[in-house]
Motif scaffolding. Structure first.
Motif, short mmCIF file in Angstrom:
data_model
loop_
_atom_site.label_atom_id
_atom_site.label_comp_id
_atom_site.label_asym_id
_atom_site.label_seq_id
_atom_site.Cartn_x
_atom_site.Cartn_y
_atom_site.Cartn_z
N UNK A 12 0.85 -1.19 0.00
CA UNK A 12 0.00 0.00 0.00
C UNK A 12 0.89 1.24 0.00
N UNK A 13 0.55 2.20 -0.84
CA UNK A 13 1.30 3.46 -0.92
C UNK A 13 0.40 4.61 -0.48
N UNK A 14 0.80 5.31 0.60
CA UNK A 14 0.03 6.43 1.15
C UNK A 14 0.79 7.71 0.87
N UNK A 15 0.10 8.71 0.30
CA UNK A 15 0.74 9.98 -0.03
C UNK A 15 -0.17 11.14 0.34
N UNK A 16 0.45 12.25 0.79
CA UNK A 16 -0.29 13.48 1.07
C UNK A 16 0.57 14.67 0.66
N UNK A 17 -0.09 15.66 0.02
CA UNK A 17 0.61 16.85 -0.45
C UNK A 17 0.45 18.00 0.53
N UNK A 18 1.17 19.09 0.29
CA UNK A 18 1.11 20.25 1.18
C UNK A 18 -0.28 20.88 1.21
N UNK A 19 -1.03 20.74 0.09
CA UNK A 19 -2.38 21.31 0.05
C UNK A 19 -3.41 20.41 0.71
N UNK A 20 -2.96 19.37 1.41
CA UNK A 20 -3.79 18.45 2.19
C UNK A 20 -4.51 17.40 1.35
N UNK A 21 -4.23 17.31 0.08
CA UNK A 21 -4.79 16.21 -0.72
C UNK A 21 -4.10 14.91 -0.34
N UNK A 22 -4.90 13.83 -0.19
CA UNK A 22 -4.32 12.53 0.12
C UNK A 22 -4.95 11.46 -0.76
N UNK A 23 -4.27 10.34 -0.87
CA UNK A 23 -4.75 9.27 -1.75
C UNK A 23 -5.46 8.16 -1.01
N UNK A 24 -5.64 8.30 0.29
CA UNK A 24 -6.33 7.25 1.03
C UNK A 24 -7.81 7.57 1.29
N UNK A 25 -8.27 8.68 0.79
CA UNK A 25 -9.69 9.02 0.89
C UNK A 25 -10.39 8.58 -0.40
N UNK A 26 -11.28 7.61 -0.28
CA UNK A 26 -11.98 7.06 -1.44
C UNK A 26 -13.39 7.64 -1.54
N UNK A 27 -13.87 7.73 -2.77
CA UNK A 27 -15.25 8.16 -3.02
C UNK A 27 -16.10 6.92 -3.26
N UNK A 28 -16.50 6.29 -2.16
CA UNK A 28 -17.28 5.06 -2.28
C UNK A 28 -18.69 5.37 -2.79
N UNK A 29 -19.19 4.46 -3.60
CA UNK A 29 -20.54 4.59 -4.12
C UNK A 29 -21.54 4.32 -3.01
N UNK A 30 -22.33 5.31 -2.70
CA UNK A 30 -23.28 5.20 -1.60
C UNK A 30 -24.65 4.77 -2.11
N UNK A 31 -25.27 3.84 -1.39
CA UNK A 31 -26.61 3.38 -1.72
C UNK A 31 -27.62 4.18 -0.91
N UNK A 32 -28.76 4.47 -1.52
CA UNK A 32 -29.79 5.25 -0.82
C UNK A 32 -30.47 4.43 0.26
N UNK A 33 -30.38 3.10 0.17
CA UNK A 33 -31.02 2.24 1.16
C UNK A 33 -29.95 1.38 1.84
N UNK A 34 -30.14 1.02 3.09
CA UNK A 34 -29.16 0.19 3.78
C UNK A 34 -29.07 -1.19 3.13
N UNK A 35 -27.85 -1.73 3.16
CA UNK A 35 -27.63 -3.03 2.54
C UNK A 35 -28.28 -4.13 3.38
N UNK A 36 -28.82 -5.13 2.68
CA UNK A 36 -29.43 -6.27 3.37
C UNK A 36 -28.40 -7.31 3.74
N UNK A 37 -27.16 -7.11 3.29
CA UNK A 37 -26.10 -8.09 3.53
C UNK A 37 -25.22 -7.65 4.68
N UNK A 38 -24.75 -8.65 5.45
CA UNK A 38 -23.88 -8.40 6.60
C UNK A 38 -22.61 -9.20 6.43
N UNK A 39 -21.46 -8.49 6.48
CA UNK A 39 -20.17 -9.15 6.28
C UNK A 39 -19.56 -9.51 7.64
#
Length: 801
Positions: A131-158
């Motif tokens: 895993x490669x973690x990086x952050x710039x001086x402007x506070x941008x980082x590569x470990x923040x993901x834009x996960x696809x959010x569902x409007x309804x809660x998932x019926x599955x439990x992991x």
């Protein structure tokens, strides 16, 4: 019967068809090339995480008997999925192409739990994850993901029970903290109990303490720890007994060093063992970092209320940090409870690591309990009941850190039972150049300078506020130094450092100062108010035997202001006043006679004993103007002599130019009462007899001796002068509080009192002026000026109250 046979045939056909269908599905499932499904899998995962996901190796599905199942369930096979060469892309601004790479991942999924919408994965095996973690001086980082959010809660439990790692690596590059580190993570060969890890860390930390503060210091630290543990155990036993008598009263929280935690809410689950090990190396804040540690397995993360074990042993530059303990709800960092060891060259080196401003110190080692709570309005950490060694001194107490806005606050109380006075030197940069070099200070103290030139690190004073009380109960120092104890209350607010007060026990009395250093200004602005109370004469010089019969006390006050970024710079810009008074007392005749250079009497006292001389009064009044101390009044009146002093002390150049004028009372034979001088620098002072005045007397004696041998005694005979100093007027003047202008402003000149003018009310001074050529002490412009800053004073203080 026919209907029964028909139904039986139908059921048989259905079962046969199902068997054939299952057989076909199994054959298709086992023979299907799952690599054809990779584009579909890549697309679905990429959409879910908002990053490009790709499987470039084989994607396989197999069947295996389920682990841990019994009865008929063990005959229901579980699918086992494996994928090779997986990559997760980075944003386009990063240095590395991939956020994560993985040589292989494989896991099983329970079949029957799927019917209840439960995805049960007993274990995931990861081979060479990176895993490669990086952050710039402007506070941008590569470990923040834009996960696809569902409007309804998932019926599955992991339900993920465990993760097995084979040489996982993590790289971390941060332009904000100037970090560039690499970590290696591995699954431990066997689970390790927290008690075993605690013992191992204790031994390692004791060895590190010995390297930092010496074997003797480490041994004393262990004794301090044992004593503190015994006191804590006694307190816990008393608390338990009290709780048994009154069951309704809640028990105080306590933590076992081994396996379990008990709080006032009741017992919590045992601490699980360690399952994963890690090591790290690289740089943090441009300082070398190396270390290793352990954490619990993934199974221990399932219960947020269950304590999660952590351990670390890390070196950051010349600082060694180690801890063993637990974290509550590590996914959200709810709380922590650690046994913490710290060792280092100087406490100030913790600033780039934890952002806490601490003073420069000698090498140190501490051990204590760190508890913390992570809150939205500010994290709170407490280093409780810690013990330590700082140089040759012990240190005990508790500190609390509150992450409030706009600045965090550090508060607490510290106590040193045996304080080495020399351990205070690094705080003001007064330690040796070798000590400075060891703690990383590149600025050296000039060999010609006595006052410390090392600058204060005022840029750090705005990083944190402080409210800390420190007590040094007994000071270990040179026998000639009459200091016994120390107390100070340190307050730092928005870049202003204050000591309210800084108080020493000196010579049976107190020397107390209130100091304000405004580091938010450039240069630093300082204000100082000092009072000396009840300093015993005989204790001021404890190693001088002839002073042990002296009586009387010294009292005084000072008000000063200055600007500058070092002690030397502050002294060189000092403005204000200093006043000192000796009340009724006695002092050895030998000192008085020696001061008057009555050689014959001094020899007599040496051979046949000594008598005491009563002090009628003694006063000193100095004015400081831009770093130059000038004697406005300096006079000592006894039954045997009157002594005056004039001249200057330049705190900027550290040069002295003082003249001491003795005046004998009573008839003296063989008196060489010539002025003394004190010249040179603080580092190289010169004290001696005014050669000019002495030569005049010697030449006169020789000249008269040529005419008449008895006439040669005339220059060596001291006539009687029984008129004393006006002590009443001097005492009244000394009771006036000293004053100082605001920092950066020049002290208004004040002339010497009228009674010190030659020929007015001081016949002794007049005699001195006419017979020895002594200079009269006058102010530059005369006349008192209205004080801009003054310190309270009371006549009672000078009467020995």
């Amino acid at each position: 019967m026919a209907l029964g046979r028909k139904i039986g045939k139908t059921v048989a056909w259905i079962i046969a068809v199902l068997i054939v269908l299952i057989a076909v599905l199994v054959i298709v499932f086992l023979t299907f090339d799952w690599n054809r499904a990779r584009p579909w899998v890549d697309d679905k995962v990429s959409q879910a995480i908002g990053r490009q996901f790709e499987i470039t190796g084989d994607l396989k599905v197999g069947w295996q008997r389920p682990p841990g199942e019994t009865g008929w369930r063990r005959w229901v096979p579980w699918p086992r999925f494996s994928a090779e060469k997986i990559t997760v892309a980075n944003p386009d601004w990063t240095k590395q192409k991939f956020f994560a790479t993985l040589d292989e991942i494989d896991f099983q999924v329970g079949i029957l739990p799927l019917l209840a919408h439960d995805i049960v994965i007993p274990s995931i095996n990861l081979v060479n994850p990176s895993v490669d973690l990086e952050r710039l001086k402007d506070n941008r980082d590569n470990w923040t993901f834009k996960f696809k959010q569902s409007s309804e809660p998932s019926a599955w439990n992991l339900q993920l029970h465990d993760i097995a790692l084979d040489k996982g690596t993590i790289a971390y590059a941060d332009e904000i903290t100037k970090a560039d580190m690499q970590a290696v993570v591995n699954t431990l060969g066997q689970m390790v109990p927290i008690g075993d890890v605690m013992k191992q860390q204790e031994a390692a930390s004791q060895k590190s303490s010995a390297q930092m503060v010496g074997k003797s210091g480490a041994s004393k630290l262990n004794q301090q720890v044992d004593k503190a543990a015994a006191s804590e155990a006694a307190a816990a036993s008393a608390a338990s007994a009290a709780a048994a008598e009154n069951a309704s009263a809640p028990n105080p929280a306590s933590v076992s060093a081994n396996t379990s935690i008990t709080t006032k809410e009741g017992p919590k689950p045992p601490v699980p063992p360690y399952g994963i090990g890690w090591s790290v190396k690289g740089k943090y804040n441009s300082v070398a970092v190396s270390g290793d540690g352990k954490v619990g397995g993934v199974l221990a993360l399932q219960d947020a209320m269950r304590p999660f074990p952590v351990q670390a042993d890390v070196r950051i530059g010349d600082t060694h940090i180690a801890f063993v303990g637990t974290v509550t709800d590590p996914a959200h960092l709810a709380a922590l409870d650690l046994r913490l060891w710290l060792q280092g060259v100087s406490l100030e080196h913790l600033y780039p690591i934890v952002g806490v401003t601490l003073p420069a110190t000698p090498p140190y080692a501490t051990e204590g309990r760190l508890v913390g709570q992570f809150k939205a309005d500010g994290n709170v950490f407490r280093y409780e009941n810690f013990t330590g060694r700082v140089g040759g001194s012990d240190l005990n107490g508790s500190l609390t850190f509150v992450g409030r806005k706009p600045r965090p606050l550090l508060s607490g109380e510290l106590v040193s039972n045996l304080l080495q006075f020399s351990d205070l030197a690094p705080i003001i940069g007064a330690d040796s150049n070798a000590s400075k070099a060891k703690r990383g200070d590149t600025e050296k103290q000039p060999s010609s300078k006595a006052l410390p030139t090392e600058e204060f690190k005022t840029d750090r004073w705005k990083a944190i506020d402080a409210d800390v009380k420190f007590t040094g109960r007994k000071i270990i120092k040179d026998p000639a130094l009459p200091i016994s104890n120390l107390y100070t209350h340190v307050v730092m607010t928005d870049g202003v450092l204050s000591f309210e007060p800084l108080s020493f026990g000196v010579a049976g009395g107190t020397l107390s100062s209130t100091i304000h250093l405004d580091g938010s200004k450039e240069p630093l602005q300082g204000r100082f108010s000092t009072s000396a109370r009840h300093l015993k004469l005989k204790q001021l010089l404890p190693t001088v035997k002839t002073m042990q019969s002296a009586l009387g006390e010294v009292n005084g006050d000072a008000a000063l202001s200055a600007t500058g970024n070092s002690p030397a710079a502050l002294a060189g810009t000092m403005n204000g006043e200093l006043k000192t008074l000796i009340t009724d007392g006695t002092v050895s005749r030998l000192y008085m006679e020696a001061a008057g250079l009555n050689v014959a009497n001094a020899v007599y006292e040496k051979l046949f004993g000594k008598h005491d001389v009563k002090i009628n009064c003694a006063a000193a009044d100095f004015v400081a103007t831009n770093g130059v101390l000038e004697s406005r009044v300096f006079a000592l009146d006894t039954d045997d002599a009157v002594i005056n002093m004039d001249g200057t002390v330049n705190l900027k150049t550290e040069e002295m130019d003082l003249n001491i004028h003795p005046h004998t009372k009573g008839f003296r034979v063989f008196s060489l009462r010539s002025p003394l001088y004190v010249k040179g620098t603080f580092k190289d002072p010169h004290v001696g007899v005014d050669a000019g005045a002495l030569a005049v007397r010697g030449a006169a004696a020789v000249g008269l001796g040529l005419l008449n041998p008895f006439a040669a005694l005339i220059p060596l005979i001291a006539p009687s002068n029984n008129k004393p100093l006006p002590c009443t007027q001097m005492l009244a003047d000394m009771r006036t509080a000293p004053s100082a202008p605001p920092p950066g402003q020049k002290q208004n000149a004040k002339g010497a009192p009228g009674y010190m003018e030659p020929g007015v009310a001081n016949p002794a001074a007049a005699s001195s002026s006419s017979s020895t050529g002594a200079k009269s002490v006058k102010g530059a412009n005369g006349g008192p000026a209205r004080p801009a800053v003054s310190t309270p004073a009371s006549a009672a203080l000078y009467r020995g109250s």
